[in-house]
Scaffold this motif. Structure first.
Motif, PDB file in Angstrom:
ATOM      1  N   GLY A   1       0.807  -1.234   0.000  1.00 53.55           N
ATOM      2  CA  GLY A   1       0.000   0.000   0.000  1.00 53.55           C
ATOM      3  C   GLY A   1       0.830   1.269   0.000  1.00 53.55           C
ATOM      4  O   GLY A   1       2.019   1.247  -0.316  1.00 53.55           O
ATOM      5  N   GLU A   2       0.167   2.362   0.367  1.00 54.01           N
ATOM      6  CA  GLU A   2       0.731   3.711   0.224  1.00 54.01           C
ATOM      7  C   GLU A   2       2.066   3.914   0.955  1.00 54.01           C
ATOM      8  O   GLU A   2       2.894   4.701   0.518  1.00 54.01           O
TER       9      GLU A   2
ATOM     10  N   ALA B   1       4.321   1.392   2.050  1.00 54.59           N
ATOM     11  CA  ALA B   1       4.945   0.068   2.160  1.00 54.59           C
ATOM     12  C   ALA B   1       6.399   0.161   2.627  1.00 54.59           C
ATOM     13  O   ALA B   1       6.891  -0.732   3.311  1.00 54.59           O
ATOM     14  N   SER B   2       7.073   1.247   2.268  1.00 59.18           N
ATOM     15  CA  SER B   2       8.486   1.372   2.663  1.00 59.18           C
ATOM     16  C   SER B   2       8.610   1.475   4.177  1.00 59.18           C
ATOM     17  O   SER B   2       9.551   0.953   4.768  1.00 59.18           O
TER      18      SER B   2
ATOM     19  N   ASP C   1      -6.160   8.910  -1.902  1.00 60.52           N
ATOM     20  CA  ASP C   1      -5.477   8.316  -3.058  1.00 60.52           C
ATOM     21  C   ASP C   1      -5.381   9.278  -4.247  1.00 60.52           C
ATOM     22  O   ASP C   1      -5.053   8.867  -5.354  1.00 60.52           O
ATOM     23  N   GLU C   2      -5.645  10.554  -4.013  1.00 61.14           N
ATOM     24  CA  GLU C   2      -5.619  11.534  -5.113  1.00 61.14           C
ATOM     25  C   GLU C   2      -4.187  11.735  -5.630  1.00 61.14           C
ATOM     26  O   GLU C   2      -3.243  11.810  -4.848  1.00 61.14           O
ATOM     27  N   LYS C   3      -4.051  11.784  -6.953  1.00 60.27           N
ATOM     28  CA  LYS C   3      -2.728  12.015  -7.526  1.00 60.27           C
ATOM     29  C   LYS C   3      -2.725  13.239  -8.442  1.00 60.27           C
ATOM     30  O   LYS C   3      -1.675  13.708  -8.835  1.00 60.27           O
TER      31      LYS C   3
ATOM     32  N   GLY D   1       3.888   9.034  -1.098  1.00 59.43           N
ATOM     33  CA  GLY D   1       3.841   9.101  -2.559  1.00 59.43           C
ATOM     34  C   GLY D   1       3.103  10.333  -3.052  1.00 59.43           C
ATOM     35  O   GLY D   1       3.540  11.031  -3.970  1.00 59.43           O
TER      36      GLY D   1
ATOM     37  N   GLU E   1       4.324  13.659  -5.372  1.00 60.61           N
ATOM     38  CA  GLU E   1       3.614  14.032  -6.592  1.00 60.61           C
ATOM     39  C   GLU E   1       3.100  15.462  -6.488  1.00 60.61           C
ATOM     40  O   GLU E   1       3.159  16.225  -7.458  1.00 60.61           O
TER      41      GLU E   1
ATOM     42  N   LYS F   1       5.954  17.914  -7.061  1.00 61.71           N
ATOM     43  CA  LYS F   1       6.319  17.978  -8.480  1.00 61.71           C
ATOM     44  C   LYS F   1       5.317  18.835  -9.253  1.00 61.71           C
ATOM     45  O   LYS F   1       5.701  19.731 -10.013  1.00 61.71           O
TER      46      LYS F   1
ATOM     47  N   GLU G   1      10.348   6.484   1.327  1.00 64.52           N
ATOM     48  CA  GLU G   1      11.027   6.361   0.024  1.00 64.52           C
ATOM     49  C   GLU G   1      10.127   6.823  -1.115  1.00 64.52           C
ATOM     50  O   GLU G   1      10.582   7.346  -2.121  1.00 64.52           O
ATOM     51  N   GLU G   2       8.805   6.617  -0.932  1.00 64.89           N
ATOM     52  CA  GLU G   2       7.855   6.985  -1.981  1.00 64.89           C
ATOM     53  C   GLU G   2       7.909   8.489  -2.268  1.00 64.89           C
ATOM     54  O   GLU G   2       7.710   8.918  -3.402  1.00 64.89           O
TER      55      GLU G   2
ATOM     56  N   GLU H   1      10.960   9.155  -4.449  1.00 66.68           N
ATOM     57  CA  GLU H   1      10.716   8.574  -5.779  1.00 66.68           C
ATOM     58  C   GLU H   1       9.812   9.493  -6.603  1.00 66.68           C
ATOM     59  O   GLU H   1      10.084   9.762  -7.763  1.00 66.68           O
ATOM     60  N   ALA H   2       8.758   9.988  -5.960  1.00 62.97           N
ATOM     61  CA  ALA H   2       7.794  10.818  -6.690  1.00 62.97           C
ATOM     62  C   ALA H   2       8.262  12.259  -6.824  1.00 62.97           C
ATOM     63  O   ALA H   2       8.048  12.887  -7.852  1.00 62.97           O
ATOM     64  N   ALA H   3       8.912  12.785  -5.797  1.00 60.19           N
ATOM     65  CA  ALA H   3       9.262  14.217  -5.801  1.00 60.19           C
ATOM     66  C   ALA H   3      10.374  14.534  -6.788  1.00 60.19           C
ATOM     67  O   ALA H   3      10.371  15.600  -7.409  1.00 60.19           O
TER      68      ALA H   3
END
Lengths: 384, 288
Positions: A67-68, A70-71, A224-226, A250, A254, A257, A277-278, A281-283
């Motif tokens: 899930g959101e 996990a890290s 969960d909005e992206k 995550g 996002e 960004k 970590e998410e 990864e996203a930023a």
């Protein structure tokens, strides 16, 4: 003739009855003997097969392994295993770790809790993050199972069997408000996910007058909005020089960004849930400079051990899990047993030397973890 | 950045994404008459295939996009051959097909999570390398522009091929009446297989482009699917033109809606629009 025959019949009937009685007696004696043998075997057998070592203390660890975040779950699992591996042989044999993945979904956390307690017979539960922990805090009290909650929100409030092992949102809010004041920010905009833990944190922050006086815009979004473009357009329209990012890892990345793409030049702040970590990864560098609250950096000895064991830097959640297992091991070393005994022990710990530093438990069922500010520099989490 | 032009651009971008998802969904629905829920996970398969070949193995960008689309198409074809075709042969009801597709959706989503973890990932190596364009005070990125152009071009290509090619005529015949199409000699199973291939390829491309725009995670298929279904219903189920219009209507409704109310209501706006259409115009914008 008839009398003779009648006498023989009577004699025969008597013989049959006496034979029946004899058989009956044998049967009854046999049954009693069997019962005695069975009872005897079960009684003495039970005594002889009773283990010389007690059943291990079962620790149920409920983590978001999918899930959101996990890290965070993976970090915590590594930390818990590291602590378990380091225990002396004697103590390690007395502890059994059982991991359950809740996917960062409270309904799964409840299922995992019930499974661990009712099926696996867990004696203690450890949970991660405010949202999942708040869902099982009432169950822990109801079933009188000690629950160590690695959660910022006050999930332990009014709960007898819950103890919180994380920095508190109240302290986080104070620290961030002081930071805003010191840096002289004038306009703050907030974006907050509709998620219990984050909402509770934001509520505490917005109740601080230093923060609320400067807040010019507030937006809440689904967890969960992206796609934040329109939200960002609305926030930027108020010309803030600081945005509070109350989003999961995550999403936070996002958001950063998309905000930069849409021309936002100001700064970001956030709570500890930004770290994951998410986010990096996203930023992809867009959140460099964000300032957020976090528990103090883990002790060097722990960071080195972690690096050696897993070949990577220690991440958020690892030291908490390591300390939670070490706290339980401490109780077992002191021969503390039973739910009530363990619960009492956790609430009376003083000057515990853990991976998160030196801390104690308080009367309000919390540990006094040191709190610091952290940031992202060159897309890496570092102390501010 | 001006807010109104930006809102319009945001709405158009969202609409283009929804259009691409709804396009394949409508195409498959038109031919098979059932709600293919695996359409959402097919988009995710495309995105993760790109992640593996483009980002993990470092293959050429365009080659990776092609592989991602191809794998999505193969996955769609495989699902039809292994699940839907045998069910259709047994005259299974649409409800049975729908439930089968839900099962396949869940299983495939779990497989993706096992193979690639549930962690959020991005397809860009470095987002700052992409170009940003300013249109009347609004900002649009290179990826978003590609999404928009792709949406328009694919819709146009599909509409033209359905109208003017022999294959398009066969698809329309199957969509109108499968039994009648069989009687006149059309191999309907083959046509439906091709419909699955084309629809899934479009979904795969949509997944890759969404991945470039807002990142990927194994569970993203459900939200894409839901928006695709809403768009299909409000546009007119099975109607490609209607789906295209419905996508942009939904994009505008959502973005202009959350301009005035909080962003958490975005999904509620979408479902409110769906309910309004179901109540007052159940046939959608354009009747099939």
């Amino acid at each position: 003739m008839q009398n003779k025959r009648g006498g023989k019949i009577k004699e025969l009937k008597f013989k049959i009855i006496s034979l029946k009685n004899k058989n009956m007696k044998k049967i009854i004696i046999g049954v009693i003997a069997v019962i005695l043998i069975v009872v005897g075997i079960s009684y003495f057998g039970k005594n002889s097969s009773q283990p010389s070592v007690k059943e291990p203390i079962k620790i149920g660890v409920i983590l978001p392994l999918s899930g959101e975040v996990a890290s965070l779950g993976e970090n915590a699992k590594n930390g818990a295993n590291l602590a378990h591996d380091e225990l002396s042989e004697n103590v390690r044999q007395k502890i059994q770790l059982i991991f359950e993945d809740d996917g960062f979904q409270p309904k799964n956390t409840v299922s995992a809790f019930n499974k661990l307690v009712d099926t696996d017979g867990a004696d203690i539960i450890i949970c991660f993050a405010s949202w999942p922990c708040s869902s099982i805090a009432p169950l822990a009290d109801q079933k009188q199972i000690p629950l160590i909650a690695v959660a910022s929100a006050s999930v332990q409030k009014d709960r007898e069997f819950v103890i919180r092992l994380e920095i508190s949102t109240v302290e986080e809010a104070k620290k961030l408000s002081r930071f805003i004041k010191e840096k002289g920010y004038n306009k703050v905009a907030s974006i907050v996910a509709v998620q219990d833990g984050i909402q509770a944190g934001y509520k505490t922050l917005s109740s601080n007058s230093d923060f609320s006086a400067k807040e010019v815009a507030f937006e809440s979004v689904n967890p969960d909005e992206k796609d934040f473009r329109t939200i960002i357009s609305k926030l930027i329209n108020k010309k803030p020089d600081l945005i509070f990012v109350g989003l999961l890892p995550g999403m936070a990345g996002e958001f950063g960004k998309q905000a930069r793409v849409l021309g936002y030049k100001g700064d970001f702040i956030g709570f500890n849930f930004v770290e994951g970590e998410e986010t990096l990864e996203a930023a992809q560098g867009s959140l460099d400079g964000i300032v957020f609250t976090q528990a103090a950096d883990p002790e060097n000895w722990f960071a080195e051990k972690y690096q050696k064991s897993y070949g990577k830097s220690v991440g958020p959640g690892s030291a908490h899990a390591y300390d939670a297992i070490s706290l339980i091991a401490g109780a077992i070393e002191k021969d503390v047993s039973g739910n009530i005994g363990l619960n009492y022990y956790f609430n009376h710990i003083k000057n515990f030397n853990g991976a998160l530093g030196k801390y104690s438990s308080t009367d309000s069922h919390e540990f006094t973890l040191p709190l610091i500010l952290r940031t992202i520099r060159e897309n890496k989490f570092v102390s501010y | 950045m001006d807010i109104l032009p930006q809102l319009i651009l945001n709405s158009i971008i969202a609409g283009a994404i929804y259009a691409m998802v709804a396009l394949g969904f409508n195409l498959i629905y038109g031919a098979t008459k059932f709600f293919n829920l695996t359409h959402g996970v097919i988009a995710v398969i495309g995105a993760y295939a790109f992640l593996f070949f483009g980002k993990t193995l470092g293959l050429n960008l365009f080659l990776s996009v092609f592989i991602g689309i191809a794998i999505a198409a193969i996955a769609g074809y495989g699902l039809d051959k292994l699940i839907y075709l045998p069910l259709r042969k047994r005259k299974a009801s649409n409800m049975a097909l729908l439930i089968a597709s839900l099962g396949a959706f869940t299983a495939l989503q779990a497989v993706i999570a096992i193979l690639f973890t549930s962690q959020f990932q991005t397809l860009w190596r470095n987002y700052s390398t992409q170009k940003i364009y300013e249109i009347y005070g609004g900002v649009i990125t290179q990826t978003q522009l590609i999404i928009l152009i792709s949406g328009i071009l694919i819709t146009a290509a599909l509409v033209l091929s359905l109208k003017y090619t022999l294959f398009g005529k066969m698809v329309r015949a199957v969509s109108d009446d499968e039994e009648a199409a069989k009687i006149i000699g059309i191999n309907t199973d083959k046509v439906i297989s091709w419909v699955f291939i084309i629809g899934s390829a479009i979904a795969g491309l949509a997944g890759i482009l969404v991945g470039f725009d807002t990142g990927i995670e194994p569970t993203m298929g459900m939200s894409l699917l839901l928006k695709g279904v809403i768009v299909s219903v409000i546009g007119g189920v099975g109607n490609i033109y209607g789906g295209f219009l419905g996508a942009f209507l939904l994009g505008f409704a959502e973005n202009f809606g959350i301009w005035k109310i909080s962003g958490e209501w975005k999904d509620a706006i979408a479902f409110a629009l769906l309910i309004i259409f179901l109540l007052f115009r159940p046939q959608g914008i354009m009747r099939k």
